[in-house]
Design a protein around this motif. Structure first.
Motif, PDB file in Angstrom:
ATOM      1  N   GLY A   1     -39.627  20.444  -0.472  1.00  0.00           N
ATOM      2  CA  GLY A   1     -41.067  20.216  -0.329  1.00  0.00           C
ATOM      3  C   GLY A   1     -41.470  18.749  -0.223  1.00  0.00           C
ATOM      4  N   TYR A   2     -40.489  17.832  -0.163  1.00  0.00           N
ATOM      5  CA  TYR A   2     -40.852  16.412  -0.237  1.00  0.00           C
ATOM      6  C   TYR A   2     -40.150  15.585   0.837  1.00  0.00           C
ATOM      7  N   THR A   3     -40.873  14.553   1.316  1.00  0.00           N
ATOM      8  CA  THR A   3     -40.245  13.604   2.248  1.00  0.00           C
ATOM      9  C   THR A   3     -39.583  12.446   1.502  1.00  0.00           C
ATOM     10  N   HIS A   4     -40.094  12.143   0.296  1.00  0.00           N
ATOM     11  CA  HIS A   4     -39.538  11.033  -0.488  1.00  0.00           C
ATOM     12  C   HIS A   4     -39.280  11.514  -1.913  1.00  0.00           C
ATOM     13  N   ILE A   5     -38.083  11.266  -2.392  1.00  0.00           N
ATOM     14  CA  ILE A   5     -37.748  11.605  -3.780  1.00  0.00           C
ATOM     15  C   ILE A   5     -37.345  10.286  -4.441  1.00  0.00           C
ATOM     16  N   VAL A   6     -38.116   9.876  -5.455  1.00  0.00           N
ATOM     17  CA  VAL A   6     -37.954   8.510  -5.967  1.00  0.00           C
ATOM     18  C   VAL A   6     -37.893   8.471  -7.494  1.00  0.00           C
ATOM     19  N   GLY A   7     -37.361   7.377  -7.982  1.00  0.00           N
ATOM     20  CA  GLY A   7     -37.339   7.140  -9.420  1.00  0.00           C
ATOM     21  C   GLY A   7     -37.148   5.652  -9.640  1.00  0.00           C
ATOM     22  N   SER A   8     -37.223   5.224 -10.886  1.00  0.00           N
ATOM     23  CA  SER A   8     -37.040   3.792 -11.125  1.00  0.00           C
ATOM     24  C   SER A   8     -35.543   3.476 -11.106  1.00  0.00           C
ATOM     25  N   ALA A   9     -35.236   2.220 -10.795  1.00  0.00           N
ATOM     26  CA  ALA A   9     -33.832   1.790 -10.743  1.00  0.00           C
ATOM     27  C   ALA A   9     -33.351   1.408 -12.145  1.00  0.00           C
ATOM     28  N   GLY A  10     -33.662   2.255 -13.129  1.00  0.00           N
ATOM     29  CA  GLY A  10     -33.203   2.030 -14.498  1.00  0.00           C
ATOM     30  C   GLY A  10     -31.884   2.758 -14.720  1.00  0.00           C
ATOM     31  N   ALA A  11     -31.495   2.863 -15.978  1.00  0.00           N
ATOM     32  CA  ALA A  11     -30.180   3.451 -16.285  1.00  0.00           C
ATOM     33  C   ALA A  11     -30.073   4.888 -15.769  1.00  0.00           C
ATOM     34  N   VAL A  12     -31.139   5.684 -15.939  1.00  0.00           N
ATOM     35  CA  VAL A  12     -31.088   7.089 -15.503  1.00  0.00           C
ATOM     36  C   VAL A  12     -31.131   7.175 -13.979  1.00  0.00           C
ATOM     37  N   GLY A  13     -32.058   6.437 -13.367  1.00  0.00           N
ATOM     38  CA  GLY A  13     -32.207   6.486 -11.906  1.00  0.00           C
ATOM     39  C   GLY A  13     -30.950   6.043 -11.177  1.00  0.00           C
ATOM     40  N   ARG A  14     -30.302   5.016 -11.699  1.00  0.00           N
ATOM     41  CA  ARG A  14     -29.103   4.494 -11.045  1.00  0.00           C
ATOM     42  C   ARG A  14     -27.956   5.502 -11.098  1.00  0.00           C
ATOM     43  N   ASP A  15     -28.025   6.405 -12.063  1.00  0.00           N
ATOM     44  CA  ASP A  15     -26.997   7.444 -12.188  1.00  0.00           C
ATOM     45  C   ASP A  15     -27.376   8.682 -11.369  1.00  0.00           C
ATOM     46  N   VAL A  16     -28.644   9.085 -11.470  1.00  0.00           N
ATOM     47  CA  VAL A  16     -29.073  10.361 -10.887  1.00  0.00           C
ATOM     48  C   VAL A  16     -29.196  10.310  -9.363  1.00  0.00           C
ATOM     49  N   PHE A  17     -29.793   9.228  -8.825  1.00  0.00           N
ATOM     50  CA  PHE A  17     -30.149   9.253  -7.413  1.00  0.00           C
ATOM     51  C   PHE A  17     -28.953   9.197  -6.458  1.00  0.00           C
ATOM     52  N   PRO A  18     -27.887   8.468  -6.757  1.00  0.00           N
ATOM     53  CA  PRO A  18     -26.702   8.594  -5.893  1.00  0.00           C
ATOM     54  C   PRO A  18     -26.130  10.024  -5.896  1.00  0.00           C
ATOM     55  N   HIS A  19     -26.135  10.682  -7.062  1.00  0.00           N
ATOM     56  CA  HIS A  19     -25.686  12.077  -7.127  1.00  0.00           C
ATOM     57  C   HIS A  19     -26.569  12.946  -6.230  1.00  0.00           C
ATOM     58  N   LEU A  20     -27.883  12.735  -6.352  1.00  0.00           N
ATOM     59  CA  LEU A  20     -28.832  13.535  -5.573  1.00  0.00           C
ATOM     60  C   LEU A  20     -28.617  13.304  -4.074  1.00  0.00           C
TER      61      LEU A  20
END
Ligand SMILES: Cc1cc2nc3c(=O)[nH]c(=O)nc-3n(C[C@H](O)[C@H](O)[C@H](O)COP(=O)(O)OP(=O)(O)OC[C@H]3O[C@@H](n4cnc5c(N)ncnc54)[C@H](O)[C@@H]3O)c2cc1C
Length: 314
Positions: A82-101
């Motif tokens: 449902g989304y064109t952009h999926i974003v998060g902050s480049a903090g400890a969680v984001g740096r881990d989650v977004f490459p996986h995603l």
């Protein structure tokens, strides 16, 4: 176009990074905030109050307590359609989650974004912050991490709807065992308005207490150089720089810090810099708005004494 923002939260409170991420993506389309965790009703309510948020989507499960990529990325991937952009902050969680995603969605992530020029044009620092790269992505969908300190926070004063989202069997992929954390009530380093940083020249963990004392006086977060961390004078999560945290305070007071390139990479967003150093030729002294040339063991107590005399305490 619609945007899904993964909320950052800790100890049942929304991180200051999330309103900044919302502000960063405000021009890209309607924004939904996704809150994943357990015992996060207060976090969801705080997210719903951010101006510009259309709705808050919430999944609660004990397996989400550790905020691991293994647990979070599948939920984000299931909602991605449902989304064109999926974003998060480049903090400890984001740096881990977004490459996986990104791997799950077979997309190239664009990380550490400091400016959004359009739906598919993003800027990010490269070469330890010495150059800014403009990335044009021709993908239909974008997975982004945002350097929160580069953006202002979105205003408050909204009452977005809060809705549950279905999620798979988190326990099958991740189990939260324990969190070992540094205790303290100092502000978050990445979003603090004032940061007091100490270098290896403090000489000992005991000497570093002087840095902490000035920070406490000013209501500031405490930062450290890698040399100070490697020497065991300060904990690892205080490290500022290329391999540490990126800060963008209104005021950075650097105590006995030479200003190596790798340290400067973390402080480029600082609006005013005060350097306290015995060496008038040190790179950080040359870069500083105000330089106090002298021995830190004389200058810092004198500064605290003067603040005390003036009755300045935050
Ligand atoms: C791959 C890589 C990644 C790195 N990542 C980082 C990073 O993320 N962050 C980081 O900080 N570093 C990083 N470094 C290390 C970096 O190169 C420097 O070694 C480090 O920043 C130096 O720390 P410092 O300023 O405390 O020490 P020094 O460079 O030794 O400087 C000490 C300063 O204190 C001054 N001084 C000495 N005595 C006194 C006194 N009594 N009073 C006042 N001033 C005094 C000196 O004049 C000097 O300027 C990295 C290095 C590499 C190779």
């Amino acid at each position: 176009m619609a945007v899904l923002v993964l909320a950052d939260h800790d100890l049942g409170r929304l991180s200051p990074a999330t309103p900044r991420v919302v502000h960063a993506v405000a021009e890209l389309g309607p924004i939904d905030v996704l809150v994943l965790g357990e015992g996060i009703d207060e976090v969801a309510a705080e997210a719903a109050a951010i101006a510009g948020v259309r709705r808050v989507r919430v999944a609660q499960d004990a397996g989400l307590l550790g905020q691991s990529a293994e647990a979070l990325a599948p939920i984000l991937a299931d909602l991605a359609e449902g989304y064109t952009h999926i974003v998060g902050s480049a903090g400890a969680v984001g740096r881990d989650v977004f490459p996986h995603l990104a791997a799950r969605l077979d997309l190239m992530p664009v990380t550490d974004v400091v400016a959004i020029l359009g739906p598919n044009r993003f800027q990010r620092p490269i070469y330890a912050g010495n150059a800014i790269e403009t990335v044009v992505s021709n993908q239909d969908k974008h997975v982004l991490t945002i350097r929160a300190s580069a953006f202002r926070a979105a205003a408050r004063g909204n009452e977005a709807a809060i809705e549950p989202v279905p999620h798979g069997d988190v326990a099958a992929v991740a189990k939260f065992v324990a969190a070992h954390r540094t205790e303290g009530d100092v502000p978050d380093l990445a979003t603090a308005q004032i940061v007091v940083g100490g270098g290896v020249s403090v000489g000992s963990a005991e000497g570093f207490k002087l840095v902490e004392q000035l920070a406490a006086w000013l209501g500031a977060a405490v930062g450290a150089t890698r040399a100070a961390v490697d020497a065991g004078y300060a904990p690892n999560d205080w490290q500022v720089g290329q391999t540490g945290k990126i800060i963008a305070p209104d005021l950075y007071i650097a105590i006995g810090i030479s200003g190596a390139l790798q340290h400067l990479a973390g402080i480029q967003g600082a609006k005013k810099i005060v350097a306290i150093n015995t060496d008038a030729e040190a790179p950080l002294v040359k870069l500083a708005d105000v330089a106090l040339i002298g021995d830190l063991f004389t200058v810092v107590p004198a500064l605290i004494g003067e603040l005390d005399r003036l009755g300045v305490r935050r």
